[in-house]
Design an enzyme around this catalytic site. Structure first.
Site, PDB file in Angstrom:
ATOM      1  N   PRO A   2     -36.447  65.704  22.974  1.00  0.00           N
ATOM      2  CA  PRO A   2     -37.001  65.828  24.216  1.00  0.00           C
ATOM      3  C   PRO A   2     -36.318  66.265  25.580  1.00  0.00           C
ATOM      4  O   PRO A   2     -35.066  65.865  25.454  1.00  0.00           O
ATOM      5  CB  PRO A   2     -37.082  64.119  24.352  1.00  0.00           C
ATOM      6  CG  PRO A   2     -36.313  63.576  23.609  1.00  0.00           C
ATOM      7  CD  PRO A   2     -35.463  64.764  22.850  1.00  0.00           C
ATOM      8  N   GLU A   3     -36.839  66.995  26.302  1.00  0.00           N
ATOM      9  CA  GLU A   3     -36.549  67.322  27.521  1.00  0.00           C
ATOM     10  C   GLU A   3     -37.618  66.641  28.363  1.00  0.00           C
ATOM     11  O   GLU A   3     -38.048  65.621  28.107  1.00  0.00           O
ATOM     12  CB  GLU A   3     -36.804  69.037  27.564  1.00  0.00           C
ATOM     13  CG  GLU A   3     -36.015  69.531  26.350  1.00  0.00           C
ATOM     14  CD  GLU A   3     -35.922  71.243  26.427  1.00  0.00           C
ATOM     15  OE1 GLU A   3     -36.129  71.697  27.673  1.00  0.00           O
ATOM     16  OE2 GLU A   3     -36.055  71.786  25.439  1.00  0.00           O
TER      17      GLU A   3
END
Length: 274
Positions: A2-3
């Site tokens: 995840p960003e």
DNA sequence: CCGACAACCTGTGAGC
DNA sequence: TGCTCACAGGTTGTCG
């Protein structure tokens, strides 16, 4: 996994599911992920506390309790979600916060076990979050501010975008995408970006991240939000994971190189220096 | 200060 | 089918 867009999606979906609920117990199968605290210490400290809020700072998920704060970092494969408490949780469910009467648990799933779950006093939590840089969707950064911040940075701009003390929340996918949008060669030394390029970067960062957020993030392999939704931004990648395909802007060929041990994708034709 | 690299882990997909 | 290798959304620490 995840960003910023994926973490923000997770936070927004988690919030209505857990805020106001009381943590009845906690467990972990990978003590290393808890930092300084033992499993027993984590459990005893969070037990009985009501969840006050769920927010995000950079890629950290900030779960505020009555007397302290849980900071979760999903790293590559972490995921949080609420589901009925299982007697024998799947092996990839590395930690759990049992809620209210015990029927439901906030699970932490993390196949690679690189994620972290820490419990801190609010002062400690603030200190560790303060090392993070600009929030791309909240602070408007000018080209001049950026140029000043990059003044002494000789490293190529793309790996610099991964430095969480500059902008917080940009990861490997969006760093490449941002460089494409700003028409910048990812190999350009950061301190050699022109004023115009800094202006374009400052536009591109929030533009790319906010569009990705609107799409619910990007789903590679198994990324899924707490509610089980897949993101859709991967359909709109301009360069990431598109080696040898054609550039949407100029028809040039997309290349893959390695910078700081991470893949970088860019168009060899229209992402030129200057 | 800088870049290069290893380490932390497990899973997956490609190639043979 | 089964083996090996490269690679994966991230971060931190060491070494030259």
């Amino acid at each position: 996994m995840p960003e910023l867009p994926e973490v923000e999606t997770a936070v927004r979906e988690l919030r209505p599911l857990v805020v106001g609920r009381v943590i009845r117990g906690a467990w972990s199968t990978v003590p290393r992920q808890l930092g300084r605290l033992t499993i027993r210490q984590l459990a005893s400290r969070v037990r009985g506390q009501r969840i006050g809020s769920v927010t995000r700072r950079g890629k950290y998920i900030v779960i505020e309790l009555e007397r302290g704060i849980v900071l979760v970092h999903l790293r590559m494969t972490g995921r949080l979600f609420v589901s009925p408490t299982e007697a024998k949780p799947h092996v990839h469910l590395r930690a759990g916060f049992v809620l209210d009467d015990g029927h439901e648990t906030l699970y932490f799933k993390d196949p690679r076990t690189l994620g972290t779950i820490g419990y801190y006093s609010s002062g400690e939590a603030i200190d560790s979050l303060n090392v993070l840089g600009w929030e791309p969707l909240e602070e408007s950064v000018t080209g001049a501010m950026l140029r000043d911040a990059l003044r002494k940075r000789t490293q190529a701009i793309k790996p610099v975008l991964l430095d969480q003390s500059l902008w917080a929340g940009i990861g490997n996918i969006y760093a490449s995408e941002v460089c494409w949008v700003a028409q910048i060669d990812p190999r350009t030394p950061a301190n050699r970006l022109s004023a115009a390029q800094c202006d374009r970067l400052c536009q591109a960062v929030p533009e790319v991240l906010s569009l990705a957020l609107e799409r619910g993030g990007s789903s590679l392999r198994d990324f899924m939000s707490p509610e089980g939704n897949y993101g859709a931004y991967q359909k709109e990648f301009r360069v990431y994971d598109r080696v040898d395909e054609h550039c949407d802007r100029c028809g040039g060929v997309i290349k893959r190189i390695v910078q700081a041990q991470r893949s970088t994708y860019f168009c060899g034709t229209c992402q030129k220096r200057r």
